[in-house]
Design an enzyme around this catalytic site. Structure first.
Site, PDB file in Angstrom:
ATOM      1  N   GLU A  93       0.835  -1.200   0.000  1.00  0.00           N
ATOM      2  CA  GLU A  93       0.000   0.000   0.000  1.00  0.00           C
ATOM      3  C   GLU A  93       0.872   1.254   0.000  1.00  0.00           C
ATOM      4  O   GLU A  93       1.933   1.292   0.619  1.00  0.00           O
ATOM      5  CB  GLU A  93      -0.915   0.003   1.225  1.00  0.00           C
ATOM      6  CG  GLU A  93      -1.891  -1.163   1.175  1.00  0.00           C
ATOM      7  CD  GLU A  93      -2.910  -1.166   2.305  1.00  0.00           C
ATOM      8  OE1 GLU A  93      -3.956  -1.782   2.121  1.00  0.00           O
ATOM      9  OE2 GLU A  93      -2.660  -0.571   3.365  1.00  0.00           O
ATOM     10  N   CYS A 106       3.323   8.614   0.996  1.00  0.00           N
ATOM     11  CA  CYS A 106       3.764   7.717   2.064  1.00  0.00           C
ATOM     12  C   CYS A 106       4.031   6.363   1.409  1.00  0.00           C
ATOM     13  O   CYS A 106       3.123   5.721   0.880  1.00  0.00           O
ATOM     14  CB  CYS A 106       2.682   7.620   3.131  1.00  0.00           C
ATOM     15  SG  CYS A 106       3.094   6.485   4.456  1.00  0.00           S
ATOM     16  N   CYS A 113       6.026  -6.378   7.729  1.00  0.00           N
ATOM     17  CA  CYS A 113       7.085  -5.794   8.561  1.00  0.00           C
ATOM     18  C   CYS A 113       7.437  -6.793   9.648  1.00  0.00           C
ATOM     19  O   CYS A 113       6.561  -7.479  10.164  1.00  0.00           O
ATOM     20  CB  CYS A 113       6.609  -4.483   9.188  1.00  0.00           C
ATOM     21  SG  CYS A 113       7.885  -3.626  10.144  1.00  0.00           S
ATOM     22  N   CYS A 117       5.506  -4.206  16.206  1.00  0.00           N
ATOM     23  CA  CYS A 117       5.126  -3.226  17.227  1.00  0.00           C
ATOM     24  C   CYS A 117       3.684  -3.513  17.651  1.00  0.00           C
ATOM     25  O   CYS A 117       2.833  -3.839  16.821  1.00  0.00           O
ATOM     26  CB  CYS A 117       5.273  -1.801  16.700  1.00  0.00           C
ATOM     27  SG  CYS A 117       6.995  -1.427  16.297  1.00  0.00           S
ATOM     28  N   CYS A 120       0.581  -1.768  15.864  1.00  0.00           N
ATOM     29  CA  CYS A 120       0.627  -1.526  14.419  1.00  0.00           C
ATOM     30  C   CYS A 120       0.062  -2.708  13.637  1.00  0.00           C
ATOM     31  O   CYS A 120       0.482  -3.853  13.844  1.00  0.00           O
ATOM     32  CB  CYS A 120       2.074  -1.265  13.984  1.00  0.00           C
ATOM     33  SG  CYS A 120       2.236  -0.973  12.214  1.00  0.00           S
ATOM     34  N   CYS A 336      -1.683   6.095   9.782  1.00  0.00           N
ATOM     35  CA  CYS A 336      -0.479   5.454  10.317  1.00  0.00           C
ATOM     36  C   CYS A 336      -0.817   4.131  10.983  1.00  0.00           C
ATOM     37  O   CYS A 336      -1.718   4.056  11.806  1.00  0.00           O
ATOM     38  CB  CYS A 336       0.166   6.325  11.385  1.00  0.00           C
ATOM     39  SG  CYS A 336       0.662   7.918  10.796  1.00  0.00           S
TER      40      CYS A 336
HETATM   41  N1  SAH Z   1       8.803   0.989  10.570  1.00  0.00           N
HETATM   42  C1  SAH Z   1       8.969   2.413  10.511  1.00  0.00           C
HETATM   43  C2  SAH Z   1       8.101   3.016   9.464  1.00  0.00           C
HETATM   44  C3  SAH Z   1       6.604   2.993   9.765  1.00  0.00           C
HETATM   45  S1  SAH Z   1       6.161   4.628  10.029  1.00  0.00           S
HETATM   46  C4  SAH Z   1       8.759   3.010  11.874  1.00  0.00           C
HETATM   47  O1  SAH Z   1       8.309   2.299  12.770  1.00  0.00           O
HETATM   48  O2  SAH Z   1       9.081   4.165  12.093  1.00  0.00           O
HETATM   49  C5  SAH Z   1       4.629   4.542  10.669  1.00  0.00           C
HETATM   50  C6  SAH Z   1       4.494   5.341  11.955  1.00  0.00           C
HETATM   51  O3  SAH Z   1       3.164   5.129  12.403  1.00  0.00           O
HETATM   52  C7  SAH Z   1       5.423   4.831  13.038  1.00  0.00           C
HETATM   53  O4  SAH Z   1       5.830   5.843  13.878  1.00  0.00           O
HETATM   54  C8  SAH Z   1       4.502   3.871  13.728  1.00  0.00           C
HETATM   55  O5  SAH Z   1       4.933   3.590  15.034  1.00  0.00           O
HETATM   56  C9  SAH Z   1       3.191   4.616  13.695  1.00  0.00           C
HETATM   57  N2  SAH Z   1       2.038   3.746  13.921  1.00  0.00           N
HETATM   58  C10 SAH Z   1       1.975   2.419  13.785  1.00  0.00           C
HETATM   59  N3  SAH Z   1       0.761   1.966  14.126  1.00  0.00           N
HETATM   60  C11 SAH Z   1       0.036   3.037  14.486  1.00  0.00           C
HETATM   61  C12 SAH Z   1      -1.308   3.209  14.913  1.00  0.00           C
HETATM   62  N4  SAH Z   1      -2.147   2.188  15.036  1.00  0.00           N
HETATM   63  N5  SAH Z   1      -1.710   4.468  15.182  1.00  0.00           N
HETATM   64  C13 SAH Z   1      -0.885   5.506  15.032  1.00  0.00           C
HETATM   65  N6  SAH Z   1       0.380   5.397  14.617  1.00  0.00           N
HETATM   66  C14 SAH Z   1       0.840   4.185  14.356  1.00  0.00           C
END
Ligand code: SAH
Length: 356
Positions: A93, A106, A113, A117, A120, A336
């Site tokens: 995506e 984006c 991934c 986390c 996520c 995000c």
């Molecule tokens: N792997 C990289 C790139 C992903 S960026 C990283 O972790 O930085 C995506 C951003 O959105 C990251 O800061 C991630 O932590 C955040 N993110 C992930 N899940 C989310 C959610 N459910 N709500 C808000 N932000 C989220």
């Protein structure tokens, strides 16, 4: 069958060398770059000002692959999410976010991934595979064409699916291709790389000639809290990441962004805000608070607006610049952490992530 090299996987120098090998002048590489990246052709036949024998050689010695748009959704706020199919049938995506005030793409760096986390959705997929440089740049080619943005400047955030520093070489190669002055000519200053902070790769990045802006997904000020949210923190802890950031060479006026997903009752207390501010004191840093984008399968809640404001205010009062990320495209699951492509790899986590 061994597949042919792909034109979109070539940096201009390598392409020039390959052309020379085939007996053609090297300068045609620049022409080919202009056709692919500026004018958006998707096959060698379309490169109409190239000598006919060169076009024929390109068509027989190379592929030129382009991701296919299989779904496109537009949010009420103008954000658009694209599902793109790669040549092996995997889907990724990419998201277009207009007027932030810039136009922003984006972009994903991996299918799925591996960082897992806790909040996520992409993390629930597990890592399926790395994207190639051509597939990373391919997202930009496709979005520029689909959105008719050939004459519009844009920024890129590597904040789609995947952990860019976990796919270091292809990500950096993609940035070099994007920066090529015969192609998109996209200055690395227009690119922001977001990472959980894989230390060895972060140290490598510090020595790159082509360096993007840096965003660190911090999310918590202590190892105890962060370890529960970002599993890799057990390997590369908060203090080490902060120390690496302090050593990171920054251009004048530029700052490292620290992303902080705000989770109700988990990392949103006044004490968390104070600890965060203390951690970043004296650094060229800014905090980007991202209130959780909730989804079924994600065992956390978004804090109230009051809690979000209170947190940001405390950080600001301690002298650290802070912004609250406005969530875009939530209605189309483009926000995000909401990027997940279902139905291609059924990991256990993914099956749990039933999305409303
Ligand atoms: N792997 C990289 C790139 C992903 S960026 C990283 O972790 O930085 C995506 C951003 O959105 C990251 O800061 C991630 O932590 C955040 N993110 C992930 N899940 C989310 C959610 N459910 N709500 C808000 N932000 C989220």
């Amino acid at each position: 069958m061994v597949s042919l090299p792909d034109l979109v996987e070539q940096e201009r120098e390598t392409l020039a060398a390959a052309l020379a090998e085939l007996g053609f002048p090297r300068f045609h590489a620049g022409q080919i770059f202009r056709w692919i990246y500026r004018r958006g052709v998707t096959d060698a036949e379309g490169m109409t000002d190239l000598p006919r024998d060169l076009r024929a050689a390109l068509a027989s010695k190379f592929r030129l692959t382009t991701p296919a748009v299989v779904q496109r959704d537009r949010s009420i706020d103008g954000t658009e999410k694209f599902v793109l199919r790669l040549t092996d049938g995997r889907d990724i995506e990419s998201v277009f976010i207009p007027d932030t005030p810039n136009m922003t793409f984006c972009v994903s760096t991996q299918v799925g991934c591996g960082m897992a986390c806790a909040f996520c959705l992409t993390g629930k997929m597990g890592l399926v595979r790395n994207l190639t440089a051509g597939e990373i740049v391919g997202q930009v080619r496709v979005l520029v064409a689909a959105l008719d943005m050939r004459d519009t400047s844009f920024n890129i955030v590597l904040m789609g699916m995947g952990e860019p520093l976990h796919n270091y070489d292809e990500t950096m190669k993609a940035l070099r291709i994007l920066a090529d002055d015969q192609g998109f000519n996209l200055s690395p200053r227009r690119v922001t790389l977001s990472t959980v902070g894989l230390l060895p790769a972060l140290e490598r990045l510090a020595h790159e000639p082509v360096m993007p802006n840096l965003a660190i997904s911090l999310h918590a000020p202590t190892d105890a809290q962060r370890g529960a949210l970002v599993p890799i923190n057990r390997k590369y802890g908060v203090a080490e990441i902060i120390a690496a950031c302090k050593r990171f060479p920054l251009k004048k006026r530029s700052r490292i962004t620290f992303e902080y997903v705000l989770l109700a009752g988990v990392n949103d207390s006044p004490q968390d805000a104070r600890q965060l501010a203390r951690l970043l004191a004296g650094m060229k840093a800014k905090v980007n608070v991202i209130p959780l984008n909730a989804a079924a399968g994600i065992p956390f809640e978004r804090p109230s607006d009051e809690a979000i404001d209170r947190f940001a205010k405390i950080v600001a009062e301690h002298g650290v610049t802070v912004s609250v990320r406005k969530s875009r495209g939530r209605d189309i699951r483009a926000a995000c952490g909401q990027l997940i492509v279902e139905g291609q790899k059924k990991s256990a986590g993914q099956q749990l992530a039933v999305i409303i």
